[in-house]
Structure formats: C-alpha cells, structure tokens
Scaffold this motif. Structure first.
Motif, PDB file in Angstrom:
ATOM      1  N   SER A   7      45.146  56.935  33.319  1.00 32.82           N
ATOM      2  CA  SER A   7      44.024  56.532  32.880  1.00 32.82           C
ATOM      3  C   SER A   7      44.068  55.228  31.772  1.00 32.82           C
ATOM      4  O   SER A   7      43.303  54.309  31.948  1.00 32.82           O
ATOM      5  N   ASP A   8      44.854  55.246  31.098  1.00 33.08           N
ATOM      6  CA  ASP A   8      45.262  53.956  30.106  1.00 33.08           C
ATOM      7  C   ASP A   8      45.680  52.629  31.144  1.00 33.08           C
ATOM      8  O   ASP A   8      45.145  51.677  30.732  1.00 33.08           O
ATOM      9  N   THR A   9      46.132  52.793  32.123  1.00 35.00           N
ATOM     10  CA  THR A   9      46.316  51.641  32.912  1.00 35.00           C
ATOM     11  C   THR A   9      45.171  51.312  33.712  1.00 35.00           C
ATOM     12  O   THR A   9      44.909  49.962  33.645  1.00 35.00           O
ATOM     13  N   ARG A  10      44.666  52.148  34.461  1.00 34.72           N
ATOM     14  CA  ARG A  10      43.222  51.779  34.665  1.00 34.72           C
ATOM     15  C   ARG A  10      42.207  51.128  33.865  1.00 34.72           C
ATOM     16  O   ARG A  10      41.577  50.123  33.909  1.00 34.72           O
ATOM     17  N   ALA A  11      42.068  51.520  32.573  1.00 34.06           N
ATOM     18  CA  ALA A  11      41.322  51.075  31.762  1.00 34.06           C
ATOM     19  C   ALA A  11      41.832  49.396  31.212  1.00 34.06           C
ATOM     20  O   ALA A  11      41.087  48.667  31.152  1.00 34.06           O
ATOM     21  N   ARG A  12      43.108  49.215  31.239  1.00 33.24           N
ATOM     22  CA  ARG A  12      43.582  47.961  31.117  1.00 33.24           C
ATOM     23  C   ARG A  12      43.400  46.980  32.177  1.00 33.24           C
ATOM     24  O   ARG A  12      43.098  45.805  31.965  1.00 33.24           O
ATOM     25  N   ALA A  13      43.455  47.695  33.431  1.00 33.01           N
ATOM     26  CA  ALA A  13      43.066  47.020  34.500  1.00 33.01           C
ATOM     27  C   ALA A  13      41.649  46.458  34.511  1.00 33.01           C
ATOM     28  O   ALA A  13      41.582  45.270  34.944  1.00 33.01           O
ATOM     29  N   GLN A  14      40.935  47.308  33.985  1.00 35.12           N
ATOM     30  CA  GLN A  14      39.387  47.065  33.815  1.00 35.12           C
ATOM     31  C   GLN A  14      38.964  45.962  32.855  1.00 35.12           C
ATOM     32  O   GLN A  14      38.346  44.657  33.170  1.00 35.12           O
ATOM     33  N   LEU A  20      39.089  38.005  34.206  1.00 29.75           N
ATOM     34  CA  LEU A  20      39.131  37.205  35.232  1.00 29.75           C
ATOM     35  C   LEU A  20      37.884  36.794  35.877  1.00 29.75           C
ATOM     36  O   LEU A  20      37.995  35.682  36.133  1.00 29.75           O
ATOM     37  N   VAL A  21      36.769  37.630  35.979  1.00 25.80           N
ATOM     38  CA  VAL A  21      35.515  37.058  36.642  1.00 25.80           C
ATOM     39  C   VAL A  21      34.554  36.789  35.553  1.00 25.80           C
ATOM     40  O   VAL A  21      33.416  36.239  35.844  1.00 25.80           O
ATOM     41  N   GLY A  22      34.598  36.987  34.268  1.00 23.69           N
ATOM     42  CA  GLY A  22      34.060  36.476  33.221  1.00 23.69           C
ATOM     43  C   GLY A  22      32.553  37.314  33.190  1.00 23.69           C
ATOM     44  O   GLY A  22      31.678  36.726  32.703  1.00 23.69           O
ATOM     45  N   LYS A  23      33.011  38.445  33.292  1.00 22.64           N
ATOM     46  CA  LYS A  23      31.932  39.482  33.136  1.00 22.64           C
ATOM     47  C   LYS A  23      32.226  40.804  32.367  1.00 22.64           C
ATOM     48  O   LYS A  23      32.992  41.458  32.923  1.00 22.64           O
ATOM     49  N   ASP A  24      31.254  41.101  31.284  1.00 28.05           N
ATOM     50  CA  ASP A  24      31.736  42.254  30.762  1.00 28.05           C
ATOM     51  C   ASP A  24      31.366  43.613  31.199  1.00 28.05           C
ATOM     52  O   ASP A  24      31.927  44.672  30.743  1.00 28.05           O
ATOM     53  N   ASP A  25      30.580  43.564  32.358  1.00 28.23           N
ATOM     54  CA  ASP A  25      30.240  44.730  33.092  1.00 28.23           C
ATOM     55  C   ASP A  25      30.747  44.875  34.410  1.00 28.23           C
ATOM     56  O   ASP A  25      30.441  45.653  35.258  1.00 28.23           O
ATOM     57  N   ALA A  26      31.847  43.991  34.668  1.00 32.36           N
ATOM     58  CA  ALA A  26      32.534  44.201  35.933  1.00 32.36           C
ATOM     59  C   ALA A  26      33.254  45.690  36.151  1.00 32.36           C
ATOM     60  O   ALA A  26      33.919  45.716  35.091  1.00 32.36           O
ATOM     61  N   GLU A  27      33.018  46.159  37.274  1.00 31.30           N
ATOM     62  CA  GLU A  27      33.798  47.315  37.554  1.00 31.30           C
ATOM     63  C   GLU A  27      34.786  47.164  38.719  1.00 31.30           C
ATOM     64  O   GLU A  27      34.334  46.822  39.679  1.00 31.30           O
ATOM     65  N   LEU A  28      35.917  47.551  38.477  1.00 29.89           N
ATOM     66  CA  LEU A  28      36.700  47.805  39.821  1.00 29.89           C
ATOM     67  C   LEU A  28      36.294  48.727  40.738  1.00 29.89           C
ATOM     68  O   LEU A  28      36.028  49.921  40.624  1.00 29.89           O
ATOM     69  N   TYR A  29      36.381  48.343  42.151  1.00 30.02           N
ATOM     70  CA  TYR A  29      35.938  49.214  43.146  1.00 30.02           C
ATOM     71  C   TYR A  29      37.147  50.370  43.372  1.00 30.02           C
ATOM     72  O   TYR A  29      38.474  49.993  42.764  1.00 30.02           O
ATOM     73  N   ASP A  30      36.853  51.293  43.943  1.00 25.19           N
ATOM     74  CA  ASP A  30      37.752  52.343  43.935  1.00 25.19           C
ATOM     75  C   ASP A  30      39.101  51.773  44.719  1.00 25.19           C
ATOM     76  O   ASP A  30      40.280  52.092  44.246  1.00 25.19           O
ATOM     77  N   VAL A  62      45.092  41.031  38.693  1.00 21.67           N
ATOM     78  CA  VAL A  62      45.081  42.234  37.823  1.00 21.67           C
ATOM     79  C   VAL A  62      46.428  42.740  37.769  1.00 21.67           C
ATOM     80  O   VAL A  62      47.345  43.180  36.836  1.00 21.67           O
ATOM     81  N   ALA A  63      46.948  43.085  39.057  1.00 18.99           N
ATOM     82  CA  ALA A  63      48.206  43.529  39.352  1.00 18.99           C
ATOM     83  C   ALA A  63      49.467  42.876  38.443  1.00 18.99           C
ATOM     84  O   ALA A  63      50.251  43.333  37.953  1.00 18.99           O
ATOM     85  N   THR A  64      49.330  41.499  38.753  1.00 15.85           N
ATOM     86  CA  THR A  64      50.316  40.357  37.990  1.00 15.85           C
ATOM     87  C   THR A  64      50.236  40.690  36.432  1.00 15.85           C
ATOM     88  O   THR A  64      51.362  40.984  35.872  1.00 15.85           O
TER      89      THR A  64
END
Length: 711
Positions: A7-14, A20-30, A62-64
């Motif tokens: 969960s921490d890793t996903r939050a960090r990825a978010q 990266l995209v410059g948007k505070d509301d961007a969400e990762l697709y599944d 993000v993976a990088t």
C-alpha cells in the motif's frame, strides 16, 4: 512484501504520477499499477499493449523513481523515435528524473553521457535501437549497462516482431539482450499497435530463462480512442483531394498533421497549401535535424496549422493535436491506427481524423513491398563474399552483391542477429556459422502484408463503425460484434464535407500541371569499382548539369499519367509507343521554364521502350530545331536493361558493359551543349556514364532531359 508495504508503494507511485503529469488529482489506472507492481515489487517482466495516450510512459517513469529509491541502477529505454525521446526527456525532467539519450544525432555528447552514467548521475538513458549493433557500444557499453541497469524498457515493442507493421532488424538484437540480463532486472515492453499474433511473438521473446515464472505479465487494454472521430472522403482526382485540403484545412480543430506516403508529396502538398494561405511546413526523413526540432516545436506550440509529413514524424505523449489527415492510405490498418493516434491526446477535445484515399496508393505500397528480404541466392552471394574477403565495409560489399545500400544493410542486420555475420570495426565479417534461409517464414510474412493491404482497402469501403474496424484488426478483445463508437462518419457522429470549390480545384490543377523536377547530377563514383573492372574512382571531373524531368512517378499530378504510360508500355508495339499529347505539352512547358539552350541532341537507346525514346528525341529535335547527332547505344544486349539497378557499383559496371557512345561524326559534340534524352531515370548512372562519355568526346556541357524520375 506485506500488504502495508504494498500500500505504501502504491501511495508513493501515486505521488510520482502526480509530479510527472503536473496534476494533483491524477490517479493510477489499475493496469498501470499492475505493471508497476510487477516491475518494482515482483521484479518480473511485463508487456503492456495499450492505446496511444493511455500512459505507458508513466508506467516506466514511475517505476524508475521507485526503483531508484530502492538503490537500483538507471533505467535503459530503447526507443526508435527521436521526437518521442525528446518529449520523454522533457516529461522526465518535470518529475525530477535525470534523463539523457544516446542516438545518431548527438555523437559529440556520448563520452560525457557515459561518464555521467558511471558517476551515478543518470536515472534514465534513452537509446536508439541502432546503437545496439554499433560495435563499440555493443561490446564496451552495453554489457555494463545490462549488468547494472535497474529496469530495461522496450518502447514500440511491436518492432521486435517481423509480423509487426514496422519491423526493424535492429530490434531483433533485443532478444539476445534479454537473454543476457542478470536475474532480477525487470523488463517492460510497451506498444499501442500489436495484434494478437504480434503480442504472442513479443511475449515469447521476453521469456526469462533464469526464472521459474518464465512468462511475462501481459496487460492488454481497450484500443478505443474516445476522442477520435474517424472518416473517409472519397474524391476521384488528385486535384480534388488537394482542393479539399485547401478548402477545409482551416475547419479542422487546432493544429495537426497531414500525412503523405512519399517525401515528394510532402513538398508538393505543403507548397500548394502555402500558396492557398495556409501556415504549413513539410517534414520528412530528409529534413535536416535542426529544422526537424524547430518544426516539431512549432507544431506543439500551435505556431503552424499543420506539418505535411511522412511517417518519419512521430510525436510523443505531450503532443496535443486536434486532427490528422491522411492524403493517401497507409498499407495496413495497424499502421493507420498508429498514425491517427497522434491526435486527440491530453486535454484537447474531439479530434478529426480524415482519410483521403487515392488509386495510386497501391502503386506506392507495391514499391515499398519490393524492399522485402532478398532472395536466397543474393544472401548466399553476400555470405560467400564475406567468407572470401574477410572484413568488408558496406560499400565494398555493394561492389560484390546486387543490392541497394538500404536493403544490404537491413539484410546484414538480420544475418547478424541470426549469427551468420558480425558487425565489427571497419565493416562486417562472416562467422562461419551455418545459416538457414527461412523461406517459409518470409513467405508467410509477405502473405500477412498482402492481407493487411486488402484489409486497408476494406476499411475504405466498410459501412461498419470505423473504430470497431481498426480495433478488430488489432484483435482488441473489447471490439465485440455489436460495438460501435458513435463518433465516426459511418456511426453518424461525424459529417465530413465532400464539396470543393472550383477555384481551389483550378489552383490545384495548375499546381499539379506545372511540369519540371530537377535531375540532380551524380558527382562521385561509387567505391569498389576497381574490383568490378571499371577504371573510375573519386570525384567525377565534369558531371552533367542539373537536368529536368516532367515529374516523379510518385507525384500527384503528371505522375498519374506517367505511371499509366510506363505501365502500358509492354502492351504497345514500338511504332505506337509514342509520347501522349498531354505529356508533349508538359515537355514544352518545362522547356519554357528551364531554357536549356542546347546545340545538339543525343538519345539513349532503349530495348524496352525504343519507340517512346525515339519519338521523344525526334519531337525535341523538331521543336528546338536542333539535330540528333548520336546515340548512347546498346553495345552488349546480354547485359539486361535493369541489371545492377539496386546497387550503385553493380549498376555502373553493368551500364559500362551494356552501352557505348556512337556519334554520327566524331566531332559532332565538340564544344557543344548536348541535350541528353532518355525516358525514365532510375539510379541515374546510365545518364552519368553517358554524360561522362560525351565530355570525353569534347562536349562543353551535358543537360539530361527525361519524361520521368522513378521516385
């Protein structure tokens, strides 16, 4: 990894995605998270087949960032598109990623880049696939990168498969690279244009031999592009298609791309559209690098309405284009889907995608199809030449094998990956390893290309949803029989005008009817002629002057009439094989613009079109009131008319044996300006040798004139 850590890793990825995209509301697709998790948490391999604009590059950036935080080495991204590289570097820098590139355009920076990598100052290295087979990079740099990289990314992964529409031999080396990677280095392959056969082929090549779980994670998503509105406009003539562009280009939203099938067409169309008041520029693989960069930026900034481009223009995910127009159809629905994917990305609204097909598209497809993998006997000749000659450069091989430079290079790259030859400093060498010509596979690939062409023709005439058609061709599992987009012209979501103004048609007709393209003189003899018994080398002492032809066979205007003329030649007896009246008028108009002012005429003899060339020369003699004083005559008919045409050295040797200059009077050309007449320019070497012979006979200047240039 525990659930909390995951969960921490996903939050960090978010967090990284939003930076990266410059948007505070961007969400990762599944599926984005699934791919990132596979790479970062499980350290496995993944193949992501998702539509253009979905966010595949976000996955590897993000993976990088996550892997670098864990102490992994830099990410290596193999990407074939220089424009895409530049856009990716810009996006990476916004997220705090230190990215650099190694490609053919920045050689002066390679050493500095290598040193920065050694110091740990690089997070992402973008590499063009051609680098993989550069001896120095392959033997010295690549092994270190493979051993120390934290993630390997293969962008445009369909290029790995020769079933793909854009197969590139350099990509085949990636399979070897994958097999040599140390255990635990994750691999990501991405593409937007892979049908099921290509997907399966790429996935098979990604199998890890050192892992119990050999197969990569394959993530295929819908290929529907909700922002695209697809349509086809059927118009009968090239004049009408150009007029449609002139009348309706301004109606297209924002800035975009007008794709053409040939370099010549980009220049011709851009010139016409500018004359009609449109702010457009031409762009192709022949555009100088600095100008390319400026043109790409002007398109991204909306400073031009359109770039009129070949497929050499590939924009990155930052491009927000409002339309794509194809003047001429690509040879497959898959290639077409990739090109139209340049539009409708990011925050732009609905994008227009318009196809203006032409009958001559099939001739252009046939030309590119002729560049397929060579016949077995030519491959065997190449291997025998290397076995006998040791290390040989490509120019040296050209003197021994009847193949063009591009086809020879492509073949050698395939043989290199197959282990039969090896690229070394100074050229190529044979390995002695047994090599099998896979005729069955080449045949099946050729048949697949033919099926793609038939499918493209079906796309033009289908009454079904056009987006469904493209998705179906790409084996998109979401393209069910009852699905439709509701946005295309067949679904009623797009209405495209078919009207063209008489003024625009007249202007287009005038532009296309304007005859005259330059015949650039050859100025250097090809290397390796001595090995073929030809005593010529270096610079041509007195080349021909710039000549003229009515048009290229691939041109939109007179090109149609010229293609028909040369296509029908074998069906007409010599006495009826004459220059049609419209082309006679074109020659007269061309002479009025060119004003060559010759003193005498020399005609090239032709075995295949003797009547046509004779009629052209005699007509010129009457019109210019200048005598025909000699012939570039056929002296050895055992040398076939087109022999050696794919290879400069071979062609010069063949023409040197086949032709001799015959003058009615030995002094007929002394101190004279000679109009050298032929029907069609292919390689240009026959005209070059004829001009050289005329200069040696005392000619002051030689001015070539032909009906057509082949490309």
């Amino acid at each position: 990894m525990t659930a909390a850590t995951q969960s921490d890793t996903r939050a960090r990825a978010q967090q990284h995605l939003r930076a990266l995209v410059g948007k505070d509301d961007a969400e990762l697709y599944d599926d984005q998270w699934a791919a990132i998790e596979a790479l970062v948490v499980d350290r496995r391999r993944a193949l992501v087949v998702q539509r253009t604009g979905w966010g595949k590059s976000a996955v590897y950036f993000v993976a990088t960032l996550l892997l670098r935080e864990q102490g992994s080495g830099p990410t290596v991204i193999i990407s074939p598109l220089l424009a895409l590289m530049r856009n990716q570097i810009g996006a990476a820098e916004r997220a705090g990623i230190r990215a650099v590139t190694i490609n053919s355009t920045n050689m002066e920076q390679w050493e500095e880049t290598h040193e920065a990598i050694q110091r740990g100052e690089v997070d992402v290295l973008l590499v063009s696939p051609e680098r993989l087979n550069n001896p120095g990079f392959r033997d010295e740099v690549l092994p270190r990168l493979a051993a120390t990289c934290g993630l390997l990314v293969v962008d445009e992964a369909h290029c790995i498969s020769d079933w793909g529409h854009d197969f590139r031999p350099d990509y085949r080396r990636i399979r070897t690279l994958l097999a040599e990677l140390p255990d635990g280095i994750p691999v990501l392959a991405t593409t937007a244009t892979a049908n099921q056969r290509v997907t399966d082929d790429v996935a098979e090549q990604m199998v890890s031999t050192g892992s119990a779980d050999n197969g990569p994670l394959v993530l295929r998503g819908t290929l529907d592009r909700e922002t695209l509105r697809l349509g086809v406009v059927h118009l009968k003539t090239a004049e009408q298609r150009l007029a449609w562009l002139a009348d309706h280009l301004a109606e297209q939203p924002g800035s975009g791309i007008v794709y053409c099938l040939t370099v010549a067409a980009t220049q011709q169309v851009a010139d016409y559209l500018r004359s009609r008041g449109h702010n457009v520029r031409a762009y192709s693989g022949q555009t100088e690098q600095t100008e390319r960069l400026a043109l790409e930026q002007s398109l991204l900034d909306g400073e031009v309405k359109a770039l009129v481009a070949t497929s050499a223009l590939g924009m990155g995910f930052d491009a927000a284009l409002g339309f794509v127009v194809n003047l001429g159809a690509p040879s497959s629905p898959v290639a077409y889907y990739q090109q139209v994917g340049r539009a409708g990305r990011g925050s732009v609204g609905p994008a227009s995608v318009v196809l203006l097909p032409a009958i001559e598209d099939r001739d252009i497809w046939a030309y590119f199809a002729s560049l397929a993998f060579p016949r077995e006997e030519l491959v065997r000749e190449t291997l025998a030449a290397l076995a006998e000659g040791g290390v040989l450069s490509t120019p040296a091989l050209e003197a021994r094998v009847d193949l063009s430079r591009n086809r020879l290079e492509t073949m050698l790259k395939v043989l290199d990956v197959d282990g039969a030859v090896r690229r070394v400093r100074g050229g190529w060498e044979a390995t002695g390893q047994e090599w099998v010509y896979d005729a069955e596979r080449y045949r099946r690939v050729s048949e697949a290309r033919e099926r793609e062409q038939r499918a493209m023709l079906d796309y033009l005439s289908t009454d079904r949803c056009r987006m469904w058609f493209l998705r179906h061709q790409l084996d998109d599992p979401g393209a069910t029989e009852d699905w439709s987009c509701g946005r295309c012209d067949n679904c009623g979501g797009l209405e495209l005008p078919t009207d063209v103004s008489s003024t625009a048609v007249a202007d287009a007709a005038d532009r296309l009817a304007r005859p005259g393209v330059p015949i650039e003189p050859r100025k250097l003899w090809p290397t390796g002629l001595a090995a073929l018994g030809v005593d010529r080398s270096g610079r041509i002492k007195q080349p021909a002057e710039e000549g003229r032809a009515i048009a290229r066979l691939t041109d939109l205007g007179h090109g149609n009439a010229l293609r028909e003329l040369f296509r029908a030649g074998d069906e007409r007896p010599p006495e009826e094989d004459t220059v049609p009246v419209p082309l006679v008028r074109a020659v007269v108009a061309m002479l009025a613009d060119w004003r060559p002012a010759p003193d005498v005429i020399v005609v090239t003899e032709s075995a295949s079109r003797p009547g046509l060339v004779a009629d052209l020369a005699n007509g010129l003699s009457r019109y210019l009131e200048r005598p025909v004083v000699g012939r570039w005559a056929i002296a050895d008919s055992s040398v076939l008319p087109g022999q050696g045409a794919t290879n400069s050295a071979q062609r010069v040797a063949a023409v040197s044996r086949r032709h001799r200059l015959q003058l009615d009077d030995p002094a007929a050309v002394e101190g004279r300006r000679v109009l050298l007449v032929d029907d069609l320019v292919g390689t240009g070497w026959s005209l070059t040798l004829a001009a050289d012979a005329l200069v040696q006979a005392g000619a002051e200047a030689v001015l070539p004139l032909t009906l057509a240039v082949s490309a």
